[in-house]
Write an enzyme that holds these catalytic residues in place. Sequence first.
Site, PDB file in Angstrom:
ATOM      1  N   LYS A  60       0.840  -1.215   0.000  1.00 32.61           N
ATOM      2  CA  LYS A  60       0.000   0.000   0.000  1.00 32.61           C
ATOM      3  C   LYS A  60       0.866   1.251   0.000  1.00 32.61           C
ATOM      4  O   LYS A  60       0.481   2.274  -0.579  1.00 32.61           O
ATOM      5  CB  LYS A  60      -0.959   0.008   1.187  1.00 32.61           C
ATOM      6  CG  LYS A  60      -2.277  -0.677   0.881  1.00 32.61           C
ATOM      7  CD  LYS A  60      -2.097  -2.126   0.608  1.00 32.61           C
ATOM      8  CE  LYS A  60      -2.916  -2.903  -0.272  1.00 32.61           C
ATOM      9  NZ  LYS A  60      -2.522  -4.294  -0.420  1.00 32.61           N
ATOM     10  N   ALA A 190      -3.799 -12.823 -12.415  1.00 32.91           N
ATOM     11  CA  ALA A 190      -4.574 -11.580 -12.282  1.00 32.91           C
ATOM     12  C   ALA A 190      -5.415 -11.636 -11.025  1.00 32.91           C
ATOM     13  O   ALA A 190      -6.617 -11.388 -11.039  1.00 32.91           O
ATOM     14  CB  ALA A 190      -5.451 -11.356 -13.513  1.00 32.91           C
ATOM     15  N   GLY A 191      -4.787 -11.989  -9.890  1.00 33.00           N
ATOM     16  CA  GLY A 191      -5.455 -11.937  -8.588  1.00 33.00           C
ATOM     17  C   GLY A 191      -5.093 -10.607  -7.933  1.00 33.00           C
ATOM     18  O   GLY A 191      -4.616  -9.676  -8.586  1.00 33.00           O
ATOM     19  N   ALA A 277       2.640 -14.464  -9.292  1.00 34.85           N
ATOM     20  CA  ALA A 277       1.612 -14.132  -8.277  1.00 34.85           C
ATOM     21  C   ALA A 277       0.426 -15.059  -8.477  1.00 34.85           C
ATOM     22  O   ALA A 277      -0.654 -14.641  -8.873  1.00 34.85           O
ATOM     23  CB  ALA A 277       1.200 -12.671  -8.417  1.00 34.85           C
ATOM     24  N   HIS A 452     -23.867  15.280   2.430  1.00 40.48           N
ATOM     25  CA  HIS A 452     -23.702  15.681   1.041  1.00 40.48           C
ATOM     26  C   HIS A 452     -22.642  16.777   0.969  1.00 40.48           C
ATOM     27  O   HIS A 452     -22.635  17.667   1.818  1.00 40.48           O
ATOM     28  CB  HIS A 452     -25.021  16.231   0.500  1.00 40.48           C
ATOM     29  CG  HIS A 452     -24.890  16.769  -0.894  1.00 40.48           C
ATOM     30  ND1 HIS A 452     -24.767  15.935  -1.993  1.00 40.48           N
ATOM     31  CD2 HIS A 452     -24.835  18.039  -1.366  1.00 40.48           C
ATOM     32  CE1 HIS A 452     -24.660  16.681  -3.086  1.00 40.48           C
ATOM     33  NE2 HIS A 452     -24.692  17.963  -2.731  1.00 40.48           N
TER      34      HIS A 452
HETATM   35  P1  FAD Z   1       1.471 -14.057   8.435  1.00 42.49           P
HETATM   36  O1  FAD Z   1       1.228 -12.609   8.317  1.00 42.49           O
HETATM   37  O2  FAD Z   1       2.048 -14.776   7.275  1.00 42.49           O
HETATM   38  O3  FAD Z   1       2.428 -14.226   9.711  1.00 42.49           O
HETATM   39  C1  FAD Z   1       2.915 -15.450  10.130  1.00 42.49           C
HETATM   40  C2  FAD Z   1       4.188 -15.230  10.939  1.00 42.49           C
HETATM   41  O4  FAD Z   1       4.538 -16.458  11.565  1.00 42.49           O
HETATM   42  C3  FAD Z   1       5.378 -14.833  10.094  1.00 42.49           C
HETATM   43  O5  FAD Z   1       6.096 -13.791  10.716  1.00 42.49           O
HETATM   44  C4  FAD Z   1       6.237 -16.115  10.045  1.00 42.49           C
HETATM   45  O6  FAD Z   1       7.629 -15.871   9.909  1.00 42.49           O
HETATM   46  C5  FAD Z   1       5.929 -16.686  11.408  1.00 42.49           C
HETATM   47  N1  FAD Z   1       6.156 -18.133  11.508  1.00 42.49           N
HETATM   48  C6  FAD Z   1       5.742 -19.116  10.668  1.00 42.49           C
HETATM   49  N2  FAD Z   1       6.068 -20.328  11.141  1.00 42.49           N
HETATM   50  C7  FAD Z   1       6.719 -20.091  12.331  1.00 42.49           C
HETATM   51  C8  FAD Z   1       7.319 -20.930  13.308  1.00 42.49           C
HETATM   52  N3  FAD Z   1       7.283 -22.267  13.209  1.00 42.49           N
HETATM   53  N4  FAD Z   1       7.928 -20.356  14.360  1.00 42.49           N
HETATM   54  C9  FAD Z   1       7.957 -18.994  14.500  1.00 42.49           C
HETATM   55  N5  FAD Z   1       7.408 -18.162  13.618  1.00 42.49           N
HETATM   56  C10 FAD Z   1       6.788 -18.699  12.549  1.00 42.49           C
HETATM   57  N6  FAD Z   1      -4.327  -8.989   3.163  1.00 42.49           N
HETATM   58  C11 FAD Z   1      -5.238  -8.026   3.399  1.00 42.49           C
HETATM   59  O7  FAD Z   1      -6.180  -8.251   4.174  1.00 42.49           O
HETATM   60  N7  FAD Z   1      -5.146  -6.797   2.803  1.00 42.49           N
HETATM   61  C12 FAD Z   1      -4.138  -6.497   1.955  1.00 42.49           C
HETATM   62  O8  FAD Z   1      -4.088  -5.391   1.433  1.00 42.49           O
HETATM   63  C13 FAD Z   1      -3.171  -7.489   1.687  1.00 42.49           C
HETATM   64  N8  FAD Z   1      -2.147  -7.227   0.847  1.00 42.49           N
HETATM   65  C14 FAD Z   1      -1.189  -8.179   0.642  1.00 42.49           C
HETATM   66  C15 FAD Z   1      -0.156  -7.892  -0.238  1.00 42.49           C
HETATM   67  C16 FAD Z   1       0.813  -8.829  -0.492  1.00 42.49           C
HETATM   68  C17 FAD Z   1       1.943  -8.509  -1.441  1.00 42.49           C
HETATM   69  C18 FAD Z   1       0.770 -10.090   0.169  1.00 42.49           C
HETATM   70  C19 FAD Z   1       1.837 -11.116  -0.053  1.00 42.49           C
HETATM   71  C20 FAD Z   1      -0.271 -10.393   1.041  1.00 42.49           C
HETATM   72  C21 FAD Z   1      -1.268  -9.440   1.275  1.00 42.49           C
HETATM   73  N9  FAD Z   1      -2.343  -9.700   2.115  1.00 42.49           N
HETATM   74  C22 FAD Z   1      -3.291  -8.743   2.335  1.00 42.49           C
HETATM   75  C23 FAD Z   1      -2.497 -10.994   2.800  1.00 42.49           C
HETATM   76  C24 FAD Z   1      -2.024 -10.849   4.282  1.00 42.49           C
HETATM   77  O9  FAD Z   1      -0.686 -10.436   4.293  1.00 42.49           O
HETATM   78  C25 FAD Z   1      -2.193 -12.169   4.992  1.00 42.49           C
HETATM   79  O10 FAD Z   1      -3.535 -12.604   4.878  1.00 42.49           O
HETATM   80  C26 FAD Z   1      -1.857 -12.026   6.479  1.00 42.49           C
HETATM   81  O11 FAD Z   1      -0.554 -11.542   6.655  1.00 42.49           O
HETATM   82  C27 FAD Z   1      -2.005 -13.370   7.180  1.00 42.49           C
HETATM   83  O12 FAD Z   1      -1.754 -13.205   8.528  1.00 42.49           O
HETATM   84  P2  FAD Z   1      -1.248 -14.410   9.441  1.00 42.49           P
HETATM   85  O13 FAD Z   1      -1.048 -13.814  10.793  1.00 42.49           O
HETATM   86  O14 FAD Z   1      -2.127 -15.568   9.278  1.00 42.49           O
HETATM   87  O15 FAD Z   1       0.153 -14.848   8.827  1.00 42.49           O
HETATM   88  P1  NAD Z   2      -4.949 -15.271  -6.106  1.00 41.81           P
HETATM   89  O1  NAD Z   2      -5.338 -16.656  -5.827  1.00 41.81           O
HETATM   90  O2  NAD Z   2      -5.836 -14.155  -5.688  1.00 41.81           O
HETATM   91  O3  NAD Z   2      -4.693 -15.096  -7.675  1.00 41.81           O
HETATM   92  C1  NAD Z   2      -3.809 -15.926  -8.387  1.00 41.81           C
HETATM   93  C2  NAD Z   2      -4.213 -15.948  -9.855  1.00 41.81           C
HETATM   94  O4  NAD Z   2      -3.195 -16.624 -10.576  1.00 41.81           O
HETATM   95  C3  NAD Z   2      -5.522 -16.700 -10.111  1.00 41.81           C
HETATM   96  O5  NAD Z   2      -6.403 -15.869 -10.820  1.00 41.81           O
HETATM   97  C4  NAD Z   2      -5.080 -17.923 -10.915  1.00 41.81           C
HETATM   98  O6  NAD Z   2      -6.042 -18.322 -11.861  1.00 41.81           O
HETATM   99  C5  NAD Z   2      -3.817 -17.411 -11.595  1.00 41.81           C
HETATM  100  N1  NAD Z   2      -2.880 -18.477 -12.010  1.00 41.81           N
HETATM  101  C6  NAD Z   2      -2.514 -19.579 -11.305  1.00 41.81           C
HETATM  102  N2  NAD Z   2      -1.635 -20.318 -12.015  1.00 41.81           N
HETATM  103  C7  NAD Z   2      -1.417 -19.675 -13.193  1.00 41.81           C
HETATM  104  C8  NAD Z   2      -0.623 -19.930 -14.353  1.00 41.81           C
HETATM  105  N3  NAD Z   2       0.158 -21.014 -14.437  1.00 41.81           N
HETATM  106  N4  NAD Z   2      -0.653 -19.057 -15.384  1.00 41.81           N
HETATM  107  C9  NAD Z   2      -1.443 -17.942 -15.307  1.00 41.81           C
HETATM  108  N5  NAD Z   2      -2.239 -17.660 -14.224  1.00 41.81           N
HETATM  109  C10 NAD Z   2      -2.221 -18.502 -13.191  1.00 41.81           C
HETATM  110  O7  NAD Z   2      -3.512 -15.107  -5.426  1.00 41.81           O
HETATM  111  P2  NAD Z   2      -2.541 -13.863  -5.252  1.00 41.81           P
HETATM  112  O8  NAD Z   2      -2.959 -12.695  -6.060  1.00 41.81           O
HETATM  113  O9  NAD Z   2      -1.171 -14.433  -5.412  1.00 41.81           O
HETATM  114  O10 NAD Z   2      -2.772 -13.501  -3.730  1.00 41.81           O
HETATM  115  C11 NAD Z   2      -2.487 -14.458  -2.696  1.00 41.81           C
HETATM  116  C12 NAD Z   2      -3.323 -14.229  -1.483  1.00 41.81           C
HETATM  117  O11 NAD Z   2      -2.958 -13.007  -0.853  1.00 41.81           O
HETATM  118  C13 NAD Z   2      -4.794 -14.143  -1.821  1.00 41.81           C
HETATM  119  O12 NAD Z   2      -5.477 -15.094  -1.073  1.00 41.81           O
HETATM  120  C14 NAD Z   2      -5.220 -12.769  -1.444  1.00 41.81           C
HETATM  121  O13 NAD Z   2      -6.436 -12.785  -0.723  1.00 41.81           O
HETATM  122  C15 NAD Z   2      -4.105 -12.239  -0.553  1.00 41.81           C
HETATM  123  N6  NAD Z   2      -3.906 -10.828  -0.910  1.00 41.81           N
HETATM  124  C16 NAD Z   2      -4.889  -9.955  -0.600  1.00 41.81           C
HETATM  125  C17 NAD Z   2      -4.749  -8.634  -0.962  1.00 41.81           C
HETATM  126  C18 NAD Z   2      -5.836  -7.683  -0.617  1.00 41.81           C
HETATM  127  O14 NAD Z   2      -6.635  -8.001   0.250  1.00 41.81           O
HETATM  128  N7  NAD Z   2      -5.883  -6.524  -1.236  1.00 41.81           N
HETATM  129  C19 NAD Z   2      -3.631  -8.211  -1.677  1.00 41.81           C
HETATM  130  C20 NAD Z   2      -2.670  -9.143  -1.984  1.00 41.81           C
HETATM  131  C21 NAD Z   2      -2.819 -10.458  -1.593  1.00 41.81           C
END
Ligand code: FAD
Ligand code: NAD
Length: 479
Positions: A60, A190-191, A277, A452
């Site tokens: 973000k 395109a997720g 992705a 508004h």
């Molecule tokens: P995580 O955030 O993955 O945290 C798990 C933690 O546990 C990590 O620090 C890991 O190192 C630690 N861990 C794992 N195993 C062990 C172990 N055995 N011992 C000690 N530590 C351990 N979600 C949204 O809602 N909004 C968004 O805008 C959004 N944007 C995203 C953008 C990107 C690029 C990505 C990759 C993800 C995004 N997400 C978003 C998804 C969001 O980040 C995850 O859903 C969220 O972080 C999950 O939270 P969690 O606490 O389950 O796990």
């Molecule tokens: P996603 O599952 O949302 O999208 C992955 C996409 O990749 C799917 O549309 C799938 O059909 C496509 N795909 C898979 N294999 C492929 C291939 N071989 N060739 C072409 N396309 C292919 O996953 P993501 O975008 O990687 O995000 C991962 C997770 O992180 C999601 O669960 C999402 O909720 C979370 N996330 C959330 C936010 C947010 O809330 N704004 C932002 C980033 C990530």
Amino acid sequence: MSDPFSYEVVVIGAGPAGYTAAIRATQLGLKTACIDRTVNYGGEPSLGGTCLNCGCIPSKALLDASQKYAELEGLAALGIEAKEIGLDLSKMMARKDAVVRQLTGGISSLFDSNGVDFYPGSGRLLSERRVAWEDHEGSTKEFNAEHVVLAPGSVPMDIDAVAVSNEGIVDSTGALGFDVVPNRLGVIGAGAIGLELGSVWARLGSQVIVLEALDSFLPTLDKRIAGQAIRVLRKQGLDIRLGARVVSAAEKKGVVDVVYQDDDGDQEISIDKLIVAVGRRPYTENLLAEDSGVDLDERGFISVNDLCETGVQGVFAVGDVVRGPMLAHKGAEEGAMVADRIAGFKPSVNYATVPNVIYTHPEVAWVGRTEQELTAEGHAIATGSFSFGASGRAIAANDGEGMVKIIADAESDQILGVHVFGPQASELIAQAVIAMEFSASAEDLGLTMFAHPTLSEAVHEAALAIGGRAIHTVNRKKK
Ligand code: FAD
Ligand code: NAD
């Protein structure tokens, strides 16, 4: 003195799910430890998991900065002349890193002020709710826990055909740290990640091609909203190719050659960087001893019931590692619920009102059911929509793309789903979540007064439109 290695709650993982559980547990007076292994570039522990370190927050920071940069082009239309605009990518990246440091440090302070005992390193669940902790130097200790909360999160998924090299081919973490703007950028998937990170780099000047295996765009979205979104994103320069399944990618001398298959056969593109992705998978490596008693399902998620209870009494799992959408707020609510239940309260998570947002511009946000799902089930529904093109505030802000659509039960008028594509959709959707939590009808929203001029009036008008009573648009005739 009590045994320092006995806890009422031990949490493994300090992402949004784990740190929320730990903080809430200490608020409720429970003696709580949290183990997390994430470290930053300097090797220091960095709390907040994926979300704060390499997910929600850094993405973000770049989305907001790149959007401000992209908007400069349109300023002339507003009578603003901005000359000699430049891009200092390293400064933008340094600011993103500073935001991450500030917020991960914030969780550390919250742990301190709430009294959570933090143990940097790895945790592993043994039998009988014992937890092994290994610090970053390899020393180990064992805790006795009355309750254990597993919150280890998720990691990016790989595809066999494409090896992430962290050079030309990167995952989402790599894509948050490019040191130059790639001229030609490919994105597989395109997720949410593909569209958000594709948008960042397209705004900063990359030519972006998004390759999506499915034939439909964001198939879980309302069809009309998805149709508007793909049209606008393509207009912004994202070359989204549907039905494009990547079969190989090879890196040579700074160029990545990608082969994908579509209806016309094999296609090839050459690009400078490729972001993979294609989803994320639950992360349970070394988390569970063989006799821990905790089961995984066939997709590798920890098996839990609606209350996040595993098969072992006193052991819970929350966040990305369990079923349901991989979203930070979903995990955080599960973490809070579990802590509350450990303390003897009886809350539950309402999975029917989890909001989803994709932070493109305009944003896409939704909660609840789609028209296509409900129609397929034979559910009688009524819909109402309102376009931001008719919103005074959106037009004044030069941001009139998109719409709000509300779906209600045809009989009871209860709101079943709300779908928004438009400016600040991420904020607008909260109104819908609150309405649905309180089982509101479309009429309830229609009878509510909105300030508004605001973007929120589009929610009001869409609700009114269900009864053919919208004021600032022509109501479709109902049969
Ligand atoms: P995580 O955030 O993955 O945290 C798990 C933690 O546990 C990590 O620090 C890991 O190192 C630690 N861990 C794992 N195993 C062990 C172990 N055995 N011992 C000690 N530590 C351990 N979600 C949204 O809602 N909004 C968004 O805008 C959004 N944007 C995203 C953008 C990107 C690029 C990505 C990759 C993800 C995004 N997400 C978003 C998804 C969001 O980040 C995850 O859903 C969220 O972080 C999950 O939270 P969690 O606490 O389950 O796990
Ligand atoms: P996603 O599952 O949302 O999208 C992955 C996409 O990749 C799917 O549309 C799938 O059909 C496509 N795909 C898979 N294999 C492929 C291939 N071989 N060739 C072409 N396309 C292919 O996953 P993501 O975008 O990687 O995000 C991962 C997770 O992180 C999601 O669960 C999402 O909720 C979370 N996330 C959330 C936010 C947010 O809330 N704004 C932002 C980033 C990530």
